[in-house]
Design an enzyme around this catalytic site. Structure first.
Site, mmCIF file in Angstrom:
data_model
loop_
_atom_site.group_PDB
_atom_site.id
_atom_site.type_symbol
_atom_site.label_atom_id
_atom_site.label_comp_id
_atom_site.label_asym_id
_atom_site.label_seq_id
_atom_site.Cartn_x
_atom_site.Cartn_y
_atom_site.Cartn_z
ATOM 1 N N ASP A 26 -4.810 -23.518 -48.054
ATOM 2 C CA ASP A 26 -4.979 -22.299 -47.349
ATOM 3 C C ASP A 26 -5.429 -20.836 -47.885
ATOM 4 O O ASP A 26 -5.133 -20.098 -48.120
ATOM 5 C CB ASP A 26 -3.570 -22.217 -46.576
ATOM 6 C CG ASP A 26 -3.472 -23.332 -45.881
ATOM 7 O OD1 ASP A 26 -4.326 -24.160 -45.275
ATOM 8 O OD2 ASP A 26 -2.022 -24.078 -45.569
ATOM 9 N N LYS A 29 -10.224 -21.239 -47.825
ATOM 10 C CA LYS A 29 -11.844 -21.500 -48.205
ATOM 11 C C LYS A 29 -12.675 -21.472 -47.373
ATOM 12 O O LYS A 29 -14.465 -21.822 -47.441
ATOM 13 C CB LYS A 29 -11.683 -23.056 -48.266
ATOM 14 C CG LYS A 29 -10.515 -23.689 -49.530
ATOM 15 C CD LYS A 29 -10.245 -25.222 -49.784
ATOM 16 C CE LYS A 29 -9.035 -25.992 -48.818
ATOM 17 N NZ LYS A 29 -8.156 -25.108 -48.821
ATOM 18 N N GLY A 53 -7.174 -27.068 -42.126
ATOM 19 C CA GLY A 53 -7.303 -26.039 -41.296
ATOM 20 C C GLY A 53 -7.984 -24.938 -41.763
ATOM 21 O O GLY A 53 -7.563 -24.720 -42.247
ATOM 22 N N HIS A 54 -9.841 -24.600 -41.705
ATOM 23 C CA HIS A 54 -10.282 -23.833 -42.185
ATOM 24 C C HIS A 54 -10.591 -22.664 -41.108
ATOM 25 O O HIS A 54 -11.435 -22.640 -40.353
ATOM 26 C CB HIS A 54 -10.988 -24.368 -43.054
ATOM 27 C CG HIS A 54 -10.898 -25.388 -44.590
ATOM 28 N ND1 HIS A 54 -11.660 -26.153 -44.756
ATOM 29 C CD2 HIS A 54 -9.450 -25.738 -44.208
ATOM 30 C CE1 HIS A 54 -11.138 -27.048 -45.619
ATOM 31 N NE2 HIS A 54 -10.303 -27.132 -44.734
ATOM 32 N N GLN A 238 -7.845 -29.212 -48.443
ATOM 33 C CA GLN A 238 -6.184 -28.623 -49.376
ATOM 34 C C GLN A 238 -6.732 -27.368 -50.825
ATOM 35 O O GLN A 238 -7.160 -27.565 -50.624
ATOM 36 C CB GLN A 238 -5.716 -29.770 -49.560
ATOM 37 C CG GLN A 238 -5.415 -30.613 -48.253
ATOM 38 C CD GLN A 238 -5.934 -31.171 -47.773
ATOM 39 O OE1 GLN A 238 -7.396 -32.316 -47.754
ATOM 40 N NE2 GLN A 238 -6.756 -31.093 -46.839
HETATM 41 P P1 GDP Z 1 -7.868 -22.818 -46.044
HETATM 42 O O1 GDP Z 1 -7.381 -23.305 -45.285
HETATM 43 O O2 GDP Z 1 -8.329 -22.457 -46.875
HETATM 44 O O3 GDP Z 1 -9.635 -22.051 -45.500
HETATM 45 O O4 GDP Z 1 -7.642 -21.571 -45.497
HETATM 46 P P2 GDP Z 1 -6.371 -20.804 -43.817
HETATM 47 O O5 GDP Z 1 -7.764 -20.877 -43.394
HETATM 48 O O6 GDP Z 1 -5.640 -21.932 -43.115
HETATM 49 O O7 GDP Z 1 -5.376 -19.565 -44.432
HETATM 50 C C1 GDP Z 1 -6.816 -18.363 -44.859
HETATM 51 C C2 GDP Z 1 -6.705 -17.358 -43.741
HETATM 52 O O8 GDP Z 1 -6.908 -15.973 -44.281
HETATM 53 C C3 GDP Z 1 -7.335 -17.391 -42.546
HETATM 54 O O9 GDP Z 1 -6.316 -16.495 -41.591
HETATM 55 C C4 GDP Z 1 -8.398 -16.259 -43.309
HETATM 56 O O10 GDP Z 1 -8.471 -15.765 -42.182
HETATM 57 C C5 GDP Z 1 -7.447 -15.715 -43.997
HETATM 58 N N1 GDP Z 1 -7.865 -14.843 -45.156
HETATM 59 C C6 GDP Z 1 -9.239 -15.433 -45.871
HETATM 60 N N2 GDP Z 1 -9.487 -14.773 -46.279
HETATM 61 C C7 GDP Z 1 -8.720 -12.995 -46.480
HETATM 62 C C8 GDP Z 1 -8.568 -11.754 -47.174
HETATM 63 O O11 GDP Z 1 -9.055 -11.533 -47.498
HETATM 64 N N3 GDP Z 1 -7.565 -10.747 -46.314
HETATM 65 C C9 GDP Z 1 -7.266 -11.504 -44.934
HETATM 66 N N4 GDP Z 1 -5.984 -10.269 -45.050
HETATM 67 N N5 GDP Z 1 -7.192 -12.711 -44.573
HETATM 68 C C10 GDP Z 1 -8.441 -13.778 -45.445
HETATM 69 P P1 IMO Z 2 -6.466 -26.910 -46.074
HETATM 70 O O1 IMO Z 2 -7.747 -27.490 -46.247
HETATM 71 C C1 IMO Z 2 -1.945 -27.003 -46.790
HETATM 72 C C2 IMO Z 2 -0.248 -30.536 -47.620
HETATM 73 C C3 IMO Z 2 1.163 -30.264 -46.586
HETATM 74 C C4 IMO Z 2 1.811 -31.060 -46.885
HETATM 75 C C5 IMO Z 2 1.358 -31.966 -47.817
HETATM 76 C C6 IMO Z 2 0.938 -33.544 -47.214
HETATM 77 O O2 IMO Z 2 -5.990 -25.997 -44.622
HETATM 78 O O3 IMO Z 2 -5.932 -26.369 -47.302
HETATM 79 P P2 IMO Z 2 -0.551 -34.021 -45.660
HETATM 80 O O4 IMO Z 2 -0.672 -34.048 -43.933
HETATM 81 O O5 IMO Z 2 -2.220 -34.197 -45.961
HETATM 82 O O6 IMO Z 2 -0.037 -36.047 -45.567
HETATM 83 O O7 IMO Z 2 0.670 -33.637 -46.027
HETATM 84 O O8 IMO Z 2 0.082 -31.427 -48.147
HETATM 85 N N1 IMO Z 2 -1.123 -30.477 -46.806
HETATM 86 C C7 IMO Z 2 -1.656 -28.819 -46.427
HETATM 87 N N2 IMO Z 2 -1.036 -27.714 -46.979
HETATM 88 N N3 IMO Z 2 -3.531 -26.856 -46.495
HETATM 89 C C8 IMO Z 2 -4.101 -27.540 -46.017
HETATM 90 O O9 IMO Z 2 -5.375 -28.054 -45.701
HETATM 91 C C9 IMO Z 2 -2.349 -29.270 -46.114
HETATM 92 N N4 IMO Z 2 -3.199 -30.588 -45.992
HETATM 93 C C10 IMO Z 2 -2.041 -30.690 -46.243
HETATM 94 O O10 IMO Z 2 1.378 -29.043 -45.530
HETATM 95 O O11 IMO Z 2 2.868 -30.515 -47.464
HETATM 96 MG MG MG Z 3 -5.539 -24.193 -43.897
#
Ligand code: GDP
Ligand code: IMO
Ligand code: MG
Length: 446
Positions: A26, A29, A53-54, A238
């Site tokens: 999270d 990415k 979840g991107h 991840q």
């Molecule tokens: P990922 O799994 O690595 O793609 O990250 P996620 O999408 O799960 O979580 C990142 C969250 O941060 C998302 O809700 C993005 O919209 C948000 N985000 C990304 N870059 C920024 C930033 O520079 N500032 C703020 N406030 N939010 C951001």
């Molecule tokens: P993105 O790509 C954050 C965490 C789960 C748990 C551990 C194992 O959005 O960054 P799993 O279901 O993979 O067996 O869970 O890994 N986890 C993540 N945490 N971002 C993710 O994906 C994750 N995918 C798995 O919360 O701790």
């Molecule tokens: Mg994510």
């Protein structure tokens, strides 16, 4: 196919870029992959599944992709799902239909899937839930999507693959034998309801032709793309400390989330990669259980959670929050051959009096370590050693130039660079594509 030998593209043309998480997932990415894809022709996922979840934000539109590569919003982009990914066909087609409804063009046509990708079937989430229940207070806190059990079946060589759908006779035999084993466990070990052969066939058979129509030789597409000097983005899922080998085992996911996983899981060659962009927040978060030395269980952590909207994109769970950890980052930098960092969510730290960066860990025997341990059990009694820096009161939200950042924000970033042993290439100041400061473009010819 041509027989012309093509030298690995190291050197001038930067066409093959990995984007991966350097913390616990999270990191942002999705935003960076989407941003860089405006220049890319191909985006490939190599590991994980719909546990990812991107988030992609374009104007007031927010899209969360799980299995589909983040390039999907760019109509020129081919989206590949490599052999290292675990593919839940039900989840994949749900996602495709959501993207269709959101008005994204030619979604299904632009996604190709490897025949060697593991099939994640409805039995796997059932086992995942049963295993988590049994772990009780030691639960990993998985996403419940069946990721671990699907990889278990793959490694045990009893799993089904996407290509098995080509022959339904042998598919049924393999499925029966998988269910013999898995339902025995569900019933007798996990004490959970079994999942019937018929219910799986009913869910999968209607999707078979559509999925088979997406099958392609991903490794070959990448090889041809490289020869044609296409720009290819390898999208990690991840993060480094959720890696099955290098994360905080057993509180990890079940795939190799490090740069090596992008190679094995896509079928590219190791020397094809020219730039590894590590994604990190300017603080840290973690969802689920496991060690987290810089965790903040106070109002500062709560403030970061609420300003950063730190709630899981897949499960909605509140994310744990903490200070930036340069100890963990040093490992991430070497293990992934990081070329540069994208530091995200700068704006979330606006208005804080002071900021801390973890520079070392103090181990229970009093020794100081500059690198993190390799297993969760070794984190017991570890305390972080911090350096304190002044915060800034100005808003950095949406800032697009380094010169416009507050002086203390610049100092904070510079100190992160020094302590982490790498340079910063991108700084993110908001969720949208244009809320970005680009100091070095990973795809630019060097
Ligand atoms: P990922 O799994 O690595 O793609 O990250 P996620 O999408 O799960 O979580 C990142 C969250 O941060 C998302 O809700 C993005 O919209 C948000 N985000 C990304 N870059 C920024 C930033 O520079 N500032 C703020 N406030 N939010 C951001
Ligand atoms: P993105 O790509 C954050 C965490 C789960 C748990 C551990 C194992 O959005 O960054 P799993 O279901 O993979 O067996 O869970 O890994 N986890 C993540 N945490 N971002 C993710 O994906 C994750 N995918 C798995 O919360 O701790
Ligand atoms: Mg994510």
């Amino acid at each position: 196919m041509t027989n012309t030998p093509v030298l690995p593209g190291r050197g001038k043309n930067m066409n093959n870029v990995i984007v991966l998480g350097t913390q616990w997932g999270d990191e942002g990415k999705g935003k960076v992959a989407d941003l860089l894809t405006s220049k890319a022709n191909i985006v490939v996922r190599s590991q994980g599944g719909n546990n990812a979840g991107h988030t992609l934000v374009v104007g007031d539109r927010k899209v969360v992709v799980r299995l589909v590569p983040s390039g999907i919003l760019h109509s020129q982009c081919l989206c590949l799902i490599g052999s290292g990914v675990v593919v839940n066909p039900i989840a994949l087609f749900e996602e495709i239909s959501e993207l269709d409804k959101a008005g994204v063009a030619d979604v299904e046509k632009r996604i190709k899937v490897s025949a060697a990708s593991a099939l994640l079937l409805p039995i796997h989430p059932a086992i995942d839930r049963g295993a988590e229940k049994l772990r009780g207070k030691n639960a990993i806190g998985t996403t419940g999507r069946g990721i671990g059990p699907c990889y278990e079946d793959k490694v045990a060589r009893r799993g089904l693959r996407v290509g098995d759908l080509k022959n339904m006779e042998t598919f049924q035999e393999k499925l029966k034998s998988l269910l013999d084993y898995r339902n025995f466990m569900l019933k007798n070990y996990y004490h959970e309801p079994e999942v019937s052969f018929e219910s799986i066939m009913e869910a999968i058979v209607p999707l078979r032709d559509r999925l088979l129509a997406m099958v392609a030789d991903i490794s070959e597409i990448l090889s041809e793309g490289r020869k044609a000097h296409k720009k290819i983005l390898f999208e990690g899922a991840q993060g480094t400390f959720l890696d099955i080998d290098y994360g905080t085992y057993p509180f990890v996911t079940s795939s190799n989330t490090v740069a090596g996983g992008c190679v094995t899981g896509s079928g590219a060659g190791p020397l094809d990669i020219e730039y590894v962009l590590g994604i990190a927040k300017v603080y840290t978060t973690r969802v689920g259980g496991g060690p987290y030395p810089t965790e903040l269980n106070d109002e500062i952590g709560e403030g970061i959670r609420s300003r950063g909207h730190e709630y899981g994109a897949v499960t909605g769970r509140p994310r744990r929050t903490g200070w930036y950890d340069a100890v963990a980052m040093r490992r991430a930098v070497t293990i992934n051959s990081i070329s540069g960092l994208a530091l995200m969510k700068m704006d979330v730290l606006d208005g804080m009096d002071e900021l801390k960066i973890c520079t070392a860990y103090k181990l229970p025997d009093g020794t100081i370590s500059k690198l993190p341990p390799l297993a969760a059990s070794e984190y017991e009694g570890v305390t972080p050693i911090y350096e304190t820096l002044p915060g800034w009161k100005e808003s950095t939200f949406g800032v697009t130039s380094w010169d416009d950042l507050p002086e203390n924000a610049k100092k904070y970033i510079k100190r992160i660079e020094e302590l982490s042993g790498t340079k910063v290439a991108i700084l993110s100041t908001g969720p949208e594509r244009n809320q970005t400061i680009t100091l070095e473009d990973p795809f630019a010819d060097k």
